[in-house]
Scaffold this active site. Structure first.
Site, mmCIF file in Angstrom:
data_model
loop_
_atom_site.group_PDB
_atom_site.id
_atom_site.type_symbol
_atom_site.label_atom_id
_atom_site.label_comp_id
_atom_site.label_asym_id
_atom_site.label_seq_id
_atom_site.Cartn_x
_atom_site.Cartn_y
_atom_site.Cartn_z
ATOM 1 N N SER A 264 28.794 15.324 -49.443
ATOM 2 C CA SER A 264 30.140 15.864 -49.591
ATOM 3 C C SER A 264 30.859 15.405 -50.848
ATOM 4 C CB SER A 264 30.986 15.499 -48.361
ATOM 5 O OG SER A 264 31.098 14.101 -48.231
ATOM 6 N N LYS B 142 38.999 13.347 -42.765
ATOM 7 C CA LYS B 142 39.167 13.106 -44.199
ATOM 8 C C LYS B 142 40.600 13.377 -44.655
ATOM 9 C CE LYS B 142 34.362 14.098 -45.472
ATOM 10 N NZ LYS B 142 33.445 15.041 -46.146
ATOM 11 N N PRO C 95 31.389 9.364 -29.237
ATOM 12 C CA PRO C 95 31.240 7.903 -29.393
ATOM 13 C C PRO C 95 31.894 7.159 -28.241
ATOM 14 C CG PRO C 95 32.856 8.784 -30.931
ATOM 15 C CD PRO C 95 32.220 9.967 -30.284
#
Length: 972
Positions: free
Chosen positions: A860, A903, A525
């Protein structure tokens, strides 16, 4: 008379006898060993230039004064004392200017600058000086170092006044100047017998330059000085022009000189006609047969570069050309802005210089052959023709391309530690990229060691081969008395020995290892440091760096160059980059390769990149303009992209792809504290002790004011905070109470500088309720991780499933899979009384994910959805500090998911203590920061039953009471 503007002290050079320097003119001043004053002055100029603290201090920034010697025929005001019948002589040549006093110097001179020093190492040299403006010498003295200094007063030209009279004189001056140039331009066409033995013409190239210079000149005084240097004039007449500080009188004096020379030119040579008498409109010239057809006359004028003047040259009937050199600057001075010397005398020197540059470039064999052919063509082309400039530009391009010049890699025992330190200092994290670059350096280092050993062996064998050749030559010179048979046997043995050594040398050379630089593609990114990482790679390797921006490139010719047949053709971006860096092994950054335009009527730029980025082909890359194979295998290409979706698959296949994920919160905090905050403190004019950032403040900026993968917005927000602190410090300092300024930043200060918080972070709940489970999410755009609450509620209904929270299709399917598994295993879970009962009978459920404005998708959350439904139906609450992530199948297996690093960092930040992960994600846990490993209890599960038993360890399930084990799914 203009008023003087400034009086200063300048070093003074007394010009040689007969020499006058005018403003706007560049002149050579020969300096012999008899002029120690000039050498001392030059040393003083160098010393003053070196003492200047400006970065561009050079000798041409130190002004001097150039003053001619006085004449007995001119008074101090520049007026002629006696009427001369013949041209008076200048001061005697034996006069020594180094001993000149104020009485020996003319009262007027020019302020000048030294533009160059030419010398041959024989003790004699030549100064190149350029006149800048008129000065009057007020006082003169000799310094301790032996050169002359004096006080001078500047007299700039008055550019505002003059009126109509001056404008008319200026127009007349221009007309006479162009007329003189036109006459001398035509002289080049005349035969030697017709032009006279001493008449010198003017080359067409230089004549055009002069005519263009005269036409574009806007200042009467500057043009008068220019023409006074060109026109034939005596020493006294040039002194009179120099002393004419008033523009009007100067123009009048030069007009008199021009009228005298142009009038004197009319007579010695008679031009038969300049008119359009022929059908082709080309004039007859002396020595030319009038019966010549138009084609012959046209060819003669084409070769000369002359364009017929419509209506003829003004004032030209039969015009004699006097003998002698019509241009004073051909022997000494040179007008500024005009090519020096006769163009015909200058071009061979330029061609010779170009040949030396080509030889020094060490071209490849094929390039050398092409250069030799083009150089021969260039010598046959007239400089006035357009093809001359095209060929010359092409040869200059060949000379500028680094065919064999390379940067020596700094390889040694300390190479890897130094490179590792360089990369770590410039970038935090990015371990995969650093590892790949260190691998390349290690391979390069080992190859260099092998090549050094091979070179030693080659040198040893070549020495033996040289000794064998010497023995062979000696035996060939054996006495004639030796038996021929014996000599022949010895010669054959010696030749066999030489052949064996030669073969051994070739074998050893084949063992040399050739380096092929890797071609890397950094995908990630925006704002994660892809471009700056490439620059750090060049620094670590010790190579030169060049960046090529490919964003928006739509034309194939921008990559591969234009054909030489096109007007304004030029090489492509690759060759231009090599020319700029000057070496054959730079680090070239191909920025934004994913934004290259696709196929269109200009070609396909991405297809043109295939040859550039193919390691098996780029050693013979052919640019359309150069049209000669160029070796790009030594170039280290690093391409950057934000996405692979827009890059053609064949192009991706040719590059080694390295994914750079977004920075985590911990990484951003480290980058901000180590790099961004010190940088922004310097940018905003503060010192480090004037602003104190804490990790808590940085963490709040990261979590509440930015949500990005990189650190660009984070740097902007830090800059905004520092600008606010700069205002506070400036106000306190201006008020005289700097002690009231508080340098410490707190979280409460952020709202004053940055406004209200832009993003809210999810925090783990303090209490638990059935039907609520904490999931984990990694923002696809922000690079951060966080927790996500999954809420399930039931109500009377008909078994309908309602989904809200802006869920994507994959997430919706994941909820349906979780519900199906719970319904299928409801009896084993103790949710129904018999195996055939439907748990959804008479009820409907609603699944909701808060933060409804944020899109959510992905598989997920399957395990969290299933546990939430079991919690709701059984009435058992899930501990609030427990989170989970993983995809489930209809058989109850928990499969791997992505974004584990982001996460788990988000979970730790939100206050989670325990995390359930799929067993297949054990490998991802190894890459976690140690802080995360220490702060979380990570449990790996393979089946949904393992997760349920861990969440409620004290619960009893009907399947356990019956003595049955939980279903175990086969992996087959």
């Amino acid at each position: 008379m203009p008023r003087p503007t400034q009086t200063i002290t300048l070093p003074i050079i007394a010009l040689p006898p007969g020499s006058v320097l005018l403003p706007g003119v560049v002149q050579r001043i020969p300096v012999s060993s008899h002029r120690p004053d000039v050498a001392s002055l030059l040393a003083a100029v160098y010393a003053r230039a070196a003492s200047n603290k400006t970065p561009n201090a050079r000798i041409d920034t130190i002004p001097i004064a150039c003053v001619p010697l006085a004449s007995s025929l001119i008074n101090s005001k520049g007026q002629l004392l006696i009427k001369k019948d013949d041209s008076p002589t200048p001061p005697p040549a034996e006069f020594d200017p180094s001993k000149a006093t104020k009485n020996d110097l003319f009262p007027y001179g020019v302020a000048a600058k030294i533009t160059g020093v030419e010398g041959r190492g024989t003790g004699e040299f030549t100064l190149l000086v350029e006149g800048a403006g008129r000065v009057r010498v007020d006082k003169v003295w000799t310094t301790e170092r032996g050169f002359v200094e004096g006080k001078v007063t500047f007299f700039p030209d008055d550019l505002t006044g003059g009126g109509v009279v001056l404008q008319e004189l200026f127009n007349h001056l221009k007309m006479l100047s162009r007329e003189l140039v036109a006459i001398l331009r035509l002289t080049a066409l005349l035969p030697r017998s017709a032009a006279g033995a001493t008449t010198q013409g003017l080359s067409p190239l230089l004549a055009r330059r002069l005519d263009l210079f005269i036409t574009r000149q806007k200042q009467p005084g500057a043009l008068a000085d220019f023409m006074a240097n060109i026109v034939e004039a005596s020493y006294e007449e040039k002194l009179m022009v120099l002393s004419a500080v008033e523009v009007k009188s100067r123009v009048e004096r030069v007009i008199e000189l021009l009228e005298r020379q142009v009038g004197g030119l009319k007579g010695s040579i008679k031009i038969t006609a300049i008119s359009t008498t022929g059908s082709g409109g080309f004039p007859f010239l002396p020595g030319q047969d009038k019966d010549d057809d138009d084609d012959a006359r046209r060819e003669r004028f084409r070769r000369s570069g002359i364009v017929p003047i419509k209506g003829g040259v003004p004032g030209m009937g039969g015009m004699p050309f006097p003998g002698g050199n019509p241009f004073g600057f051909l022997g000494g001075g040179q007008p500024k802005g005009i090519g020096g010397g006769d163009g015909e005398d200058q071009e061979p020197n330029e061609i010779e210089e170009l040949a030396k540059r080509l030889e020094a470039a060490k071209l490849s064999p094929e390039a050398a052959k092409v250069a030799e052919r083009e150089l021969k063509r260039l010598k046959k082309i007239h400089p006035a023709q357009a093809e001359y400039a095209v060929t010359r530009t092409y040869l200059e391009t060949l000379a500028e391309i680094p065919w064999t010049v390379t940067t020596d890699d700094r390889l040694g025992p300390h190479t890897l530690p130094r490179a590792r330190k360089q990369l770590d200092d410039d970038h935090y994290g990015l371990e995969k990229v650093k590892k790949r670059l260190l691998e390349y350096l290690a391979v390069l280092r080992l190859k260099q060691s092998v090549n050094e050993e091979v070179d030693k062996e080659i040198k040893k064998v070549e020495e033996e081969l040289g000794a064998a050749n010497a023995d062979h030559d000696n035996k060939e010179e054996a006495e004639e008395a030796t038996e021929p048979t014996a000599v022949t046997d010895m010669t054959l043995a010696q030749e066999e020995r030489i052949k064996a050594h030669s073969a051994k040398v070739e074998i050893l050379r084949s063992k040399r290892m050739v380096d092929k630089s890797p071609i890397l593609l950094l995908v990630g990114p925006p704002g994660v440091g892809k471009t700056s990482l490439a620059r750090s790679v060049a620094t670590a390797l010790g190579r030169k760096f060049h960046r090529i921006s490919l964003g928006g490139v739509r034309d194939e010719a921008e990559i591969r160059g234009h054909r030489r047949t096109y007007v304004a053709a030029m090489p492509g971006l690759i060759v231009q980059g090599l020319k700029k860096v000057g070496v054959a092994n730079p680090v070239v950054l191909l920025d934004e390769i994913d934004k290259v335009g696709g196929s269109n009527h200009h070609g396909d730029p991405s297809a043109a990149m295939l040859e550039v980025l193919d390691p098996e082909q780029n050693h013979n890359f052919v640019d359309h303009y150069v049209n000669i194979p160029i070796d790009l295998s030594k170039v280290m290409f690093i391409a950057t992209a934000n996405s692979l979706d827009t890059i053609p698959a064949p192009l991706v296949d040719r590059m080694e792809t390295i994914y750079i994920p977004g920075y985590t919160t911990l990484e951003k905090r480290h980058i901000a504290m180590q790099h961004l905050v010190p940088k922004q403190i310097r940018v905003n004019g503060l010192r480090e002790e004037q602003v104190v950032f804490t990790e808590v403040v940085i963490g709040r900026i990261i979590e509440s004011y930015t949500r990005e993968a990189g650190v660009r917005n984070l740097e902007r927000e830090i800059g905004s905070v520092l600008r606010g602190k700069a205002v506070e410090y400036a106000d306190a300092k201006d008020a005289g109470h700097p002690e009231k300024y508080n340098p410490v930043l707190t979280v409460d200060d952020l709202e004053r500088f940055l406004g209200i918080e832009k993003f809210e972070e999810e925090i783990a709940e303090k209490t638990s309720r059935p039907g609520i489970v904490t999931g984990l999410v990694a923002y696809s755009s922000g690079g951060n991780g966080s927790i996500l609450f999954i809420e399930v509620a039931d109500m009377p209904g008909s078994g309908r499933l309602q989904l809200t929270g802006k869920l994507g299709d994959v997430l919706k399917e994941s909820v349906e899979v979780a519900l199906t598994w719970v319904k299928a295993n409801a009896y084993e879970l103790g949710l129904t009384r018999n195996p055939g009962e439907d748990i959804m009978k008479g009820r409907s459920i609603h699944v909701h994910c808060p933060s409804g404005s944020i899109p959510k998708d992905g598989p997920s959350s399957g395990i969290a959805q299933a546990v939430a439904m079991v919690s709701l139906f059984s009435g058992r609450a899930v501990p609030p500090t427990m989170a989970m992530t993983g995809e489930i199948s209809l058989r109850g297996r928990v499969t791997a998911v992505g974004g584990i690093k982001e996460k788990l960092i988000g979970a730790l930040r939100a206050g989670v203590k325990t995390v359930l992960l799929p067993a297949q994600n054990k490998k991802d846990v190894k890459d976690l920061p140690q802080e995360v490993k220490d702060g979380l209890e990570i449990v790996h599960v393979e089946h949904i039953w393992e997760a349920i038993r861990f969440v409620w360890p004290d619960a009893e399930w009907p399947v356990d009471r019956k003595g049955k084990e939980a279903p175990v799914q086969s992996r087959l």
